[in-house]
Design a protein around this motif. Structure first.
Motif, PDB file in Angstrom:
ATOM      1  N   UNK A 157       2.663  48.847  51.185  1.00 45.99           N
ATOM      2  CA  UNK A 157       1.348  47.742  51.772  1.00 45.99           C
ATOM      3  C   UNK A 157       1.105  47.258  50.478  1.00 45.99           C
ATOM      4  N   UNK A 158       1.143  46.049  50.731  1.00 47.96           N
ATOM      5  CA  UNK A 158      -0.097  45.710  49.815  1.00 47.96           C
ATOM      6  C   UNK A 158      -0.961  46.235  49.157  1.00 47.96           C
ATOM      7  N   UNK A 159      -0.977  46.092  47.912  1.00 43.08           N
ATOM      8  CA  UNK A 159      -2.749  46.546  47.205  1.00 43.08           C
ATOM      9  C   UNK A 159      -2.841  48.232  46.646  1.00 43.08           C
ATOM     10  N   UNK A 160      -1.964  49.015  47.810  1.00 43.18           N
ATOM     11  CA  UNK A 160      -2.027  50.546  47.598  1.00 43.18           C
ATOM     12  C   UNK A 160      -0.590  50.828  46.602  1.00 43.18           C
ATOM     13  N   UNK A 161      -1.019  51.687  46.197  1.00 40.54           N
ATOM     14  CA  UNK A 161       0.536  51.860  44.917  1.00 40.54           C
ATOM     15  C   UNK A 161       0.560  53.451  45.358  1.00 40.54           C
TER      16      UNK A 161
ATOM     17  N   UNK B 275       1.436  56.222  44.001  1.00 42.68           N
ATOM     18  CA  UNK B 275       0.507  57.453  44.050  1.00 42.68           C
ATOM     19  C   UNK B 275      -0.738  57.689  44.879  1.00 42.68           C
ATOM     20  N   UNK B 276      -1.600  56.507  45.171  1.00 41.14           N
ATOM     21  CA  UNK B 276      -2.161  56.827  46.664  1.00 41.14           C
ATOM     22  C   UNK B 276      -1.809  56.630  47.856  1.00 41.14           C
ATOM     23  N   UNK B 277      -0.872  55.253  47.384  1.00 44.22           N
ATOM     24  CA  UNK B 277      -0.195  55.684  49.157  1.00 44.22           C
ATOM     25  C   UNK B 277       0.014  57.104  50.340  1.00 44.22           C
ATOM     26  N   UNK B 278       0.846  58.126  49.243  1.00 47.64           N
ATOM     27  CA  UNK B 278       1.411  59.111  49.420  1.00 47.64           C
ATOM     28  C   UNK B 278       0.613  59.956  49.930  1.00 47.64           C
ATOM     29  N   UNK B 279      -0.587  60.056  49.365  1.00 49.07           N
ATOM     30  CA  UNK B 279      -1.429  61.085  50.091  1.00 49.07           C
ATOM     31  C   UNK B 279      -2.064  60.727  50.937  1.00 49.07           C
ATOM     32  N   UNK B 280      -2.105  59.338  50.685  1.00 48.22           N
ATOM     33  CA  UNK B 280      -3.577  58.618  51.698  1.00 48.22           C
ATOM     34  C   UNK B 280      -2.831  58.478  52.890  1.00 48.22           C
ATOM     35  N   UNK B 281      -1.830  58.803  53.020  1.00 47.18           N
ATOM     36  CA  UNK B 281      -0.723  58.580  54.746  1.00 47.18           C
ATOM     37  C   UNK B 281      -1.179  56.558  55.479  1.00 47.18           C
ATOM     38  N   UNK B 282      -1.788  55.887  54.781  1.00 47.07           N
ATOM     39  CA  UNK B 282      -1.778  54.602  55.364  1.00 47.07           C
ATOM     40  C   UNK B 282      -0.430  54.455  55.360  1.00 47.07           C
ATOM     41  N   UNK B 283      -0.726  53.402  56.682  1.00 46.44           N
ATOM     42  CA  UNK B 283       0.470  52.643  57.236  1.00 46.44           C
ATOM     43  C   UNK B 283       1.781  53.722  57.849  1.00 46.44           C
ATOM     44  N   UNK B 284       1.584  54.893  57.490  1.00 45.60           N
ATOM     45  CA  UNK B 284       2.873  55.876  57.452  1.00 45.60           C
ATOM     46  C   UNK B 284       3.419  56.137  58.828  1.00 45.60           C
ATOM     47  N   UNK B 285       4.785  55.399  59.181  1.00 44.08           N
ATOM     48  CA  UNK B 285       5.692  55.586  60.170  1.00 44.08           C
ATOM     49  C   UNK B 285       6.385  56.723  60.531  1.00 44.08           C
ATOM     50  N   UNK B 286       5.719  57.358  61.458  1.00 42.43           N
ATOM     51  CA  UNK B 286       5.364  59.259  61.726  1.00 42.43           C
ATOM     52  C   UNK B 286       6.314  59.272  63.253  1.00 42.43           C
TER      53      UNK B 286
END
Length: 236
Positions: free
Chosen positions: A100-104, A106-117
């Motif tokens: 996701x643009x703008x999300x490193x 390290x943060x992406x893995x814990x925030x689960x933003x835009x996860x494909x589940x």
């Protein structure tokens, strides 16, 4: 005062280690009652790493070998149906992170933003070879075989042999007549694949694929071995 502070730090370090150990133990040795379902004669070898076991459903006569990891989202399910075996060191994932643009990361893995589940479903009589990985949203069809170290990124049809990364279909377990005979021995009539369904499968996936299973009648020695295994598991 310095001595007291040192003791406090030691206690705090111990508590952090203890919490980490308990978290590992809970995930590695989940109680049967913590699963969504565990069927009769199902075998789970420890240690294993199972996240959210209440979302994991194991039918009758399923074998989960040691070292398996189920990296499971809170709202997705892992369903493994009867007669299936998951070999050692396999991984099942029900969600994956999308860049996701703008999300490193390290943060992406814990925030689960835009996860494909997505749920993972392993149908009846499936063999998943050692060190394989099954990704979110995948369904593996009845009787399929997944070769060791495969990466399964999309659905696998019934009775396929799939290998590689990503997994590709390279064979079929039995002939159509072999599948009909096999299913008569394993399933009630209402659960068996019809001849029309088999014709469609073979036309779509297996017209140029080799048969890798054995369709010969069992020898007396082989029948004795199978009977012995059934006795071990208290099966008829």
């Amino acid at each position: 005062m310095g001595s007291i502070r040192n003791k406090i730090r030691i206690v705090q370090q111990f508590m952090r280690c203890f919490k980490s150990f308990m978290k590992w133990a809970i995930h590695s040795f989940p109680r049967g009652s913590s699963f969504g379902q565990i069927g009769q004669h199902t075998v789970i070898e420890y240690p294993c790493n199972i996240g959210n076991p209440n979302q994991v459903y194991l039918a009758d006569q399923v074998a989960i070998r040691y070292g398996i990891s189920i990296i499971n989202a809170k709202h997705e399910k892992v369903t493994i149906k009867k007669y299936s075996v998951i070999a050692p060191q396999c991984t099942i994932v029900t969600n994956s992170h999308r860049a996701t643009v703008g999300v490193p990361q390290f943060i992406l893995g814990e925030s689960h933003v835009n996860d494909k589940s997505g749920d993972v479903v392993i149908e009846e009589d499936v063999w998943v070879g050692a060190n394989s990985t099954i990704l979110a949203g995948v369904s593996i069809g009845r009787g399929a075989t997944i070769g060791a170290c495969a990466l399964v990124t999309k659905d696998i049809p019934p009775y396929a042999l799939a290998i590689g990364s990503p997994a590709k279909i390279v064979g079929v377990k039995f002939t159509k007549n072999g599948i009909i005979k096999h299913e008569k021995m394993l399933y009630p009539i209402e659960e068996r694949l019809t001849l029309d369904e088999l014709d469609e499968l073979f036309e779509k996936y297996y017209s140029d694929k080799k048969i890798f299973g054995v369709e010969d009648e069992l020898t007396l020695e082989q029948q004795v071995k199978i009977h012995s295994v059934k006795q071990v598991h208290n099966l008829q």
